[in-house]
Design a protein around this motif. Sequence first.
Motif, PDB file in Angstrom:
ATOM      1  N   PRO A   1      -0.175  -2.670   9.521  1.00 28.68           N
ATOM      2  CA  PRO A   1      -0.695  -2.131   8.262  1.00 28.68           C
ATOM      3  C   PRO A   1      -2.165  -2.491   8.032  1.00 28.68           C
ATOM      4  CG  PRO A   1       0.548  -4.121   7.823  1.00 28.68           C
ATOM      5  CD  PRO A   1       0.667  -3.856   9.307  1.00 28.68           C
ATOM      6  N   PHE A   2      -2.864  -1.624   7.366  1.00 23.44           N
ATOM      7  CA  PHE A   2      -4.243  -1.877   6.917  1.00 23.44           C
ATOM      8  C   PHE A   2      -5.155  -2.449   8.013  1.00 23.44           C
ATOM      9  CE2 PHE A   2      -2.240  -1.374   2.765  1.00 23.44           C
ATOM     10  CZ  PHE A   2      -3.198  -0.620   2.116  1.00 23.44           C
TER      11      PHE A   2
ATOM     12  N   HIS B   1      -6.635   1.432  -4.746  1.00 24.99           N
ATOM     13  CA  HIS B   1      -6.439   1.410  -3.304  1.00 24.99           C
ATOM     14  C   HIS B   1      -7.800   1.161  -2.650  1.00 24.99           C
ATOM     15  CE1 HIS B   1      -5.418   2.578   0.722  1.00 24.99           C
ATOM     16  NE2 HIS B   1      -4.137   2.630   0.372  1.00 24.99           N
TER      17      HIS B   1
ATOM     18  N   GLU C   1      -3.283   2.746  11.713  1.00 23.77           N
ATOM     19  CA  GLU C   1      -2.070   1.954  11.512  1.00 23.77           C
ATOM     20  C   GLU C   1      -0.925   2.536  12.347  1.00 23.77           C
ATOM     21  OE1 GLU C   1      -4.052   3.074   9.033  1.00 23.77           O
ATOM     22  OE2 GLU C   1      -4.889   1.152   8.384  1.00 23.77           O
TER      23      GLU C   1
ATOM     24  N   ASN D   1       3.656  -1.396   3.279  1.00 20.79           N
ATOM     25  CA  ASN D   1       3.439  -0.126   2.578  1.00 20.79           C
ATOM     26  C   ASN D   1       4.746   0.398   2.005  1.00 20.79           C
ATOM     27  OD1 ASN D   1       0.582   0.704   3.060  1.00 20.79           O
ATOM     28  ND2 ASN D   1       1.197   0.454   5.195  1.00 20.79           N
TER      29      ASN D   1
ATOM     30  N   GLY E   1       0.824  -1.202   0.000  1.00 25.67           N
ATOM     31  CA  GLY E   1       0.000   0.000   0.000  1.00 25.67           C
ATOM     32  C   GLY E   1       0.857   1.250   0.000  1.00 25.67           C
ATOM     33  N   GLU E   2       0.231   2.361   0.328  1.00 26.82           N
ATOM     34  CA  GLU E   2       0.913   3.653   0.221  1.00 26.82           C
ATOM     35  C   GLU E   2       1.696   4.002   1.503  1.00 26.82           C
ATOM     36  OE1 GLU E   2      -1.650   6.653  -1.466  1.00 26.82           O
ATOM     37  OE2 GLU E   2      -0.878   8.125  -0.045  1.00 26.82           O
ATOM     38  N   ALA E   3       0.949   4.185   2.578  1.00 29.36           N
ATOM     39  CA  ALA E   3       1.567   4.611   3.843  1.00 29.36           C
ATOM     40  C   ALA E   3       0.562   4.369   4.966  1.00 29.36           C
ATOM     41  CB  ALA E   3       1.910   6.097   3.782  1.00 29.36           C
ATOM     42  N   PRO E   4       1.043   4.207   6.189  1.00 26.02           N
ATOM     43  CA  PRO E   4       0.101   4.006   7.295  1.00 26.02           C
ATOM     44  C   PRO E   4      -0.820   5.198   7.468  1.00 26.02           C
ATOM     45  CG  PRO E   4       2.392   3.648   7.988  1.00 26.02           C
ATOM     46  CD  PRO E   4       2.441   4.234   6.621  1.00 26.02           C
ATOM     47  N   GLY E   5      -2.059   4.920   7.861  1.00 28.57           N
ATOM     48  CA  GLY E   5      -3.000   5.976   8.230  1.00 28.57           C
ATOM     49  C   GLY E   5      -3.020   6.119   9.741  1.00 28.57           C
TER      50      GLY E   5
HETATM   51  N1  URA Z   1      -3.619   2.966   3.542  1.00 28.30           N
HETATM   52  C1  URA Z   1      -2.431   2.443   3.165  1.00 28.30           C
HETATM   53  O1  URA Z   1      -1.952   2.686   2.073  1.00 28.30           O
HETATM   54  N2  URA Z   1      -1.809   1.655   4.015  1.00 28.30           N
HETATM   55  C2  URA Z   1      -2.286   1.331   5.217  1.00 28.30           C
HETATM   56  O2  URA Z   1      -1.627   0.577   5.935  1.00 28.30           O
HETATM   57  C3  URA Z   1      -3.529   1.872   5.568  1.00 28.30           C
HETATM   58  C4  URA Z   1      -4.178   2.686   4.722  1.00 28.30           C
END
Ligand code: URA
Length: 235
Positions: free
Chosen positions: A99-100, A206, A93, A126, A86-90
Amino acid sequence: MDLRRTPEEGSSPVEELKRAIKFLELMGFKEVRLPEGVVERAFDPIEELEKVKEEAQKCCKCRLCKTRHNVVFGEGDPQTNLMFVGEAPGEQEDLQGRPFVGRAGQLLSKFLNLYGVTRDQIYITNVLKCRPPNNRDPAPDEIEACYPFLEKQIELISPKVILCLGAFAARTILNLPERTPISRIRGKEHKTTIGGVEVTVIPTFHPAYLLRNRRGEPEFQKDLELALRLAGFLK
Ligand code: URA
């Protein structure tokens, strides 16, 4: 490079083995054959992955280390054929260090479960291991600083297939121009080599996008199905 030096602190047995082989080749040996099992014994990818994780926990190579609560390294089966990036932790997370796990993650699990697959059968990570404040887009220098962790994860897990969740992951992994739209690349099999590993990369939407645009779900499901099939989860 002085190949005769003593092992570097922190260098892995495999790196040392490669260095020794290179040295023998430079000495004129045409072919270096190792007894069966030597590489396997020298190298435990799970142990190596733990070391990389420990390194990431201490990382302060970019500004995000100042605002994060937790480094979100990744989790799942380190011996799987299928990796999700994925992109990055929110926010969730960042708070939980996993993650996710927020709404997008729940949607992702729901789709996986449709095929009888659970999160612990794949590996999820991510591009960025730390949350950008207010979930802003990752900055190019943050991606550059963090990429070696992802590359190492791919090298050690050695997946057959990577499902890229969203444009950021796809552009980073496939080294595509900044504005490449996800709609142009999604659902296709992109063969590439990362960290010395030959992988099939499948970009898709996503899950956070799907929360806002349910119309993308059939395409997402098709891409997920393709990834699961190529990785051997489905016939
Ligand atoms: N979106 C992401 O790209 N990664 C995550 O871990 C959570 C949300």
